[in-house]
Design a protein around this motif. Structure first.
Motif, PDB file in Angstrom:
ATOM      1  N   UNK A 401       3.384  -0.776 -10.857  1.00 42.83           N
ATOM      2  CA  UNK A 401       2.736   0.530 -10.774  1.00 42.83           C
ATOM      3  C   UNK A 401       2.696   1.191 -12.148  1.00 42.83           C
ATOM      4  N   UNK A 402       3.790   1.044 -12.878  1.00 42.27           N
ATOM      5  CA  UNK A 402       3.868   1.742 -14.167  1.00 42.27           C
ATOM      6  C   UNK A 402       4.553   0.864 -15.212  1.00 42.27           C
ATOM      7  N   UNK A 403       4.248   1.156 -16.454  1.00 47.62           N
ATOM      8  CA  UNK A 403       4.907   0.506 -17.580  1.00 47.62           C
ATOM      9  C   UNK A 403       5.464   1.583 -18.506  1.00 47.62           C
ATOM     10  N   UNK A 427       0.000   1.439 -14.699  1.00 43.81           N
ATOM     11  CA  UNK A 427      -0.289   0.097 -15.205  1.00 43.81           C
ATOM     12  C   UNK A 427      -1.802  -0.152 -15.295  1.00 43.81           C
ATOM     13  N   UNK A 428      -2.231  -0.684 -16.429  1.00 46.54           N
ATOM     14  CA  UNK A 428      -3.591  -1.197 -16.564  1.00 46.54           C
ATOM     15  C   UNK A 428      -3.490  -2.551 -17.248  1.00 46.54           C
TER      16      UNK A 428
ATOM     17  N   UNK B  66      -7.537   4.024   2.804  1.00 52.91           N
ATOM     18  CA  UNK B  66      -6.068   3.960   2.836  1.00 52.91           C
ATOM     19  C   UNK B  66      -5.522   4.657   1.599  1.00 52.91           C
ATOM     20  N   UNK B  67      -4.594   5.563   1.804  1.00 53.73           N
ATOM     21  CA  UNK B  67      -4.017   6.297   0.678  1.00 53.73           C
ATOM     22  C   UNK B  67      -2.963   5.411  -0.016  1.00 53.73           C
ATOM     23  N   UNK B  68      -2.765   5.652  -1.282  1.00 54.86           N
ATOM     24  CA  UNK B  68      -1.869   4.813  -2.099  1.00 54.86           C
ATOM     25  C   UNK B  68      -0.863   5.691  -2.844  1.00 54.86           C
ATOM     26  N   UNK B  69       0.004   5.042  -3.611  1.00 52.18           N
ATOM     27  CA  UNK B  69       0.853   5.804  -4.540  1.00 52.18           C
ATOM     28  C   UNK B  69       0.727   5.201  -5.938  1.00 52.18           C
ATOM     29  N   UNK B  70      -0.514   4.775  -6.267  1.00 54.29           N
ATOM     30  CA  UNK B  70      -0.731   4.097  -7.545  1.00 54.29           C
ATOM     31  C   UNK B  70      -1.494   4.963  -8.555  1.00 54.29           C
TER      32      UNK B  70
END
Lengths: 517, 218
Positions: A401-403, A427-428, B66-70
């Motif tokens: 998800x994150x860096x 994150x990409x 759909x909801x996410x947490x991203x």
């Protein structure tokens, strides 16, 4: 002669039944920590086997006692006895078998007593005797069967004519006596933890350092827990103190753990992408890349087998799904709620909380949910969360998800096993320039700490010199239906986890809280 | 005789062991009678697969976001003011993906541009459509919805497309607003357009993989 024969046959039948029940239930208990026996899970009984094991152990003890009396009487009557063993082989095997059974019974009682010094040895011995019993059953019973057939079995299990009433009296009275003894002991079996009074003006910092004066005076108990992964021989001793001020109860806990394990399912970059470092997480039984944890269960009743909530086996609950690790589920089949505080060295320690959970009745299995946890559930929360640093868990490649924003802080983040939200960015793939081999924490505190019911237990743990030191505090009565009101007489159980997801230590007898006033 | 007993007993043990072994099951997934997971490219997924971007409602013939947490535009934490381009209040919600603040039209436009799950026609659901998602959840403080298919549902209000609703009480001074629904309390209320509330989008368009397969019953 007939009388002695009848006694022998009755005791032999009861002892055989007790031995087989003890053996199979014991191996089921062993299978919780032993992969080897989990391979034979389909042959072992399932469910609430701990209580059955203790009951059959009691029956076996009584049968052994009766047999001792029988042999004494028989020795006095030896001149008139014509019974002889046909083979020296059987004589030797039976002799060895007696010693095996006596050792198994004594070591079982020592485990039950939680005898401080000899307990480590007792649990090893108890298991070795279980293996010896298997060898005995083959070399004695099976050999007899092959040698003498069904007729041979009849001779040792069916009484002769004329004394059947005596036979049935012994066969039924021994289990009845065992059940009564078991029930009596179960009612009086608790260790007690005296909860000392705390002056309401005295402040206790929940900081993992029990340096307040009250802890120098408070009563302390210790309990040797066993059956956990990674601990030395699966065992660790837990020391516990408790004080209360009529509003809150405080615990100071300490347990042996040679290493501080914070690395919790870390991410590692490979040529193909990021991967979760795990060895058993895919089956919800990680024992390598996991944080240390500690659990406290509380209940208004104090029965064996974590108050009857431990249901062992691959499918111990009827109409509920098979579990991945074949170890079992926690669930309250009597619909009473048991409180469960789950302190996690990474995921909740930074929030200064233990995860306030409960064990209730088993929930229904929902489609789309891969992990079924039966009665083990989290209390409700208003907000706050920790989240894992992957969009969707897969055993091969995941997408984080994150860096971290700053590469230079990666070592610090890995040391704490926590990736701060505000020091990381989404994150990409295009901006991911971390080299292959880079490791990354997988735990993110997404927002604030838990709020609401799930945040009722304050906690802080500190690892130092081979020990975890944990302080816990909770209101005696939170008003939540998912929490147990703490009062004198409530029973508690402790479990330690050494970098393991579910493979925790346990103790047989409950610890009853007794308030000093 | 002894040899026969030996052979028969070993055979019995082996057969019994094999029978027990075959009784041993491994965990298996099973499909929900109503919902199915759809990947962002429109392909169907098995119940244990993920991540999924849409949930197909086989009963209603609808596809749900759909909801996410991203922290993408579909993140469940983002809130929006109600706005359809003509009525409502623009840019009174909170999200990271707009330079200005967010409104429902922003999410509708972005999701249609993205062709989430390979379909377009994304819009706000009606209040009835939102309420049709009710499913009893016995776990404490959980949304009364199939959370395994609709994750990241917050304890707050979700906008519906039903607007021009007369406001009463505390909100009366704002005149009109839109209907919103709370999945935790199962309550519906009218909110001023300017309020920040959550959004879950819906469309009648279905991915070709589903319509071609004829899975949909209606």
């Amino acid at each position: 002669m007939k009388f002695a024969r009848c006694c022998f046959v009755a005791i032999h039948l009861v002892a055989t039944a007790a031995l087989l029940i003890s053996l199979f239930t014991g191996l089921r208990i062993r299978a919780v920590l032993d992969d080897f026996w989990r391979n034979y899970s389909y042959l072992l009984p399932q469910g609430e086997v701990i209580s059955i094991h203790l009951l059959s152990g009691m029956l076996l003890s009584l049968a052994a006692f009766c047999y001792l009396i029988y042999t004494r009487l028989k020795q006095q009557d030896k001149k008139r006895t014509t019974t002889r063993l046909k083979h020296k082989y059987h004589h030797l095997v039976i002799r060895l078998g007696h010693w095996v059974l006596i050792t198994a019974i004594i070591s079982g009682w020592l485990i039950w007593l939680q005898a401080p010094v000899i307990n480590k040895l007792a649990s090893i011995l108890h298991y070795l005797m279980a293996l010896a019993v298997i060898a005995y059953l083959f070399s004695h019973s099976y050999f007899h069967f092959i040698d003498s057939g069904v007729g041979g079995l009849k001779r040792v299990f069916v009484p002769g004519k004329g004394l059947k009433p005596l036979f049935f009296i012994i066969v039924f009275s021994l289990p009845a006596l065992a059940w009564l003894s078991h029930a009596f002991i179960a009612q009086n079996q608790y260790q007690t933890l005296l909860v000392d009074d705390l002056n309401p003006d005295t402040h206790i910092d929940i900081d993992g350092i029990a340096n307040e004066g009250i802890w120098q005076q408070a009563h302390q108990i210790s309990v040797l827990t066993h059956g956990g992964a990674n601990f030395d021989n699966g065992q660790t001793r837990i020391w516990a103190q408790a004080v209360q001020n009529e509003q809150e109860i405080y615990f100071a806990l300490r347990w042996q753990d040679a290493n501080e394990s914070l690395s919790h399912l870390p991410l590692k970059k490979t040529e193909q992408g990021w991967k979760v470092k795990q060895q058993g997480f895919h089956h919800f039984d990680e024992t390598e890349h996991y944080e240390d944890k500690f659990a406290v269960m509380l209940s208004n009743s104090c029965d064996y087998g974590a108050d009857g909530t431990a249901h062992l086996g691959h499918q111990p609950l009827k109409d509920k799904p098979v579990n991945w690790h074949q170890k079992g589920y926690h669930a309250s089949l009597d619909n009473q709620v048991r409180d469960l505080w789950h302190w996690k060295a990474v995921r909740t320690n930074g929030m200064l909380l233990a995860d306030d959970n409960f064990i209730g009745k088993p929930i229904s299995h929902k489609p789309g949910v891969r992990r079924y946890t039966a009665g083990y559930q989290a209390d409700g929360k208003e907000s706050g969360a920790y989240v894992m640093n992957w969009l969707w868990y897969k055993p091969d490649i995941i997408v984080p998800k994150r860096l971290p924003q700053d590469n230079n802080k990666l070592a610090l983040f890995n040391q704490n096993a926590l990736l701060p939200w505000f020091e990381s960015t989404p994150y990409h793939k295009t901006t991911d320039r971390y080299p292959v081999g880079t490791e990354l924490p997988s735990v993110l505190y997404r927002s604030n700490r838990f709020e609401g019911d799930r945040a009722n237990v304050r906690a802080k743990g500190i690892w130092k010199d081979g020990y975890w030191h944990l302080e816990l505090a909770r209101k005696l009565d939170t008003g939540s239906q998912k929490d147990v009101v703490i009062d004198s007489g409530v029973c508690i159980w402790f479990s330690a986890f050494d970098r393991s997801q579910v493979a925790h230590t346990r103790h047989v007898r409950a610890i009853q809280l007794v308030f000093a006033s | 005789m002894k040899t026969a007993r030996l052979i028969y007993s070993i055979l019995t043990i082996l057969v019994f062991t094999a029978w027990c072994y075959w009784q041993l099951e491994t965990p298996v997934d099973f499909a929900d009678y109503r919902f199915a997971k759809i990947a962002s490219n429109g392909e169907p997924l098995n119940p244990w697969q993920g991540p999924w971007a849409c949930t197909l409602d086989k009963e209603q013939g609808l596809l749900w976001e759909v909801k996410t947490d991203d922290e993408s535009i579909h993140d469940g934490y983002w809130t929006y003011s109600w706005y359809d381009g003509q009525q409502g209040q623009d840019n009174f919600g909170d999200c990271y993906f707009e330079d200005n603040r967010c409104d429902t039209l922003d999410l509708v436009i972005r999701t249609n541009q993205q062709a989430l799950c390979n379909v377009r026609g994304w819009r706000l659901p009606t209040s009835a459509e939102l309420q049709s998602l009710y499913r009893l959840n016995t776990l404490p403080q959980q949304a009364q919805i199939a959370t395994q298919y609709f994750p990241q549902i917050k304890n707050g209000d979700y906008w519906s497309s039903d607007h021009h609703q007369a406001l009463t009480g505390h909100y009366q001074r704002f005149g009109h607003g839109a209907k919103a629904f709370n999945f935790f309390s199962q309550s519906e209320l009218n909110l001023p357009y300017r309020n920040a509330a959550f959004v879950i989008l819906v469309t009648e368009q279905l991915p070709s993989s589903r319509t071609e397969a004829g899975v949909l019953s209606r």
